[in-house]
Scaffold this motif. Sequence first.
Motif: not given
Length: 191
Positions: A153-177
């Motif tokens: 459903x739309x709300x779940x899909x939006x939250x999943x995409x938000x969560x995945x993007x936040x995790x991906x950016x955090x992982x990149x910051x941690x990895x390169x730092x």
Amino acid sequence: MLLKKVAISVCNHVYEWDYLCVRAAIYPRKQYFTIWKNNLLRSLGPAFRTVGAVPIPSGNLAAIRSFERDVLKLLDEGRWLHFYPEGSMWYYEDKLRPFKKGVFSFAYRANKPVIPLAISYRPAKGICRLFKGKYPLCTISIGEPLFPDYSLPKEEAVEKLRSEAEAAVAKQIDHYTAQVNEKEQNHEQKA
């Protein structure tokens, strides 16, 4: 190749002109970026407009609906769009703040991928040490594209995409730092 398609990019927001890093990372694509309306009233407002700023309205429901229509129209016309989903800027912050979901609602509604970008820091080396001052040098990394999940459903899909993007950016910051910190430690041990 995905970069030939329209996308929404997201990134941590760590200094006033970090959009130039974002722009360089997605070159040769021209990209628009969202900015708080009040920032356009400052002395740098005309410069922000020149490089593609799209003002985010505040308070007025009619203006917010107009903004939503404009964003969806830009995406429909094949324009790239950049958001800072943290919703604020903290100078040279090394911790990611929680992402707001509005960006990901646009990705869902427009059926566009989200490209996670991350700004991390590195030590000044060589001649840069002379000019560095109190500011770190920055590295921008590009993550794998993320797509809306239309099986949810739309709300779940939006939250999943938000969560995945936040995790991906955090992982990149941690990895390169971590790579920067490891290089600094190795350099100190050799000295």
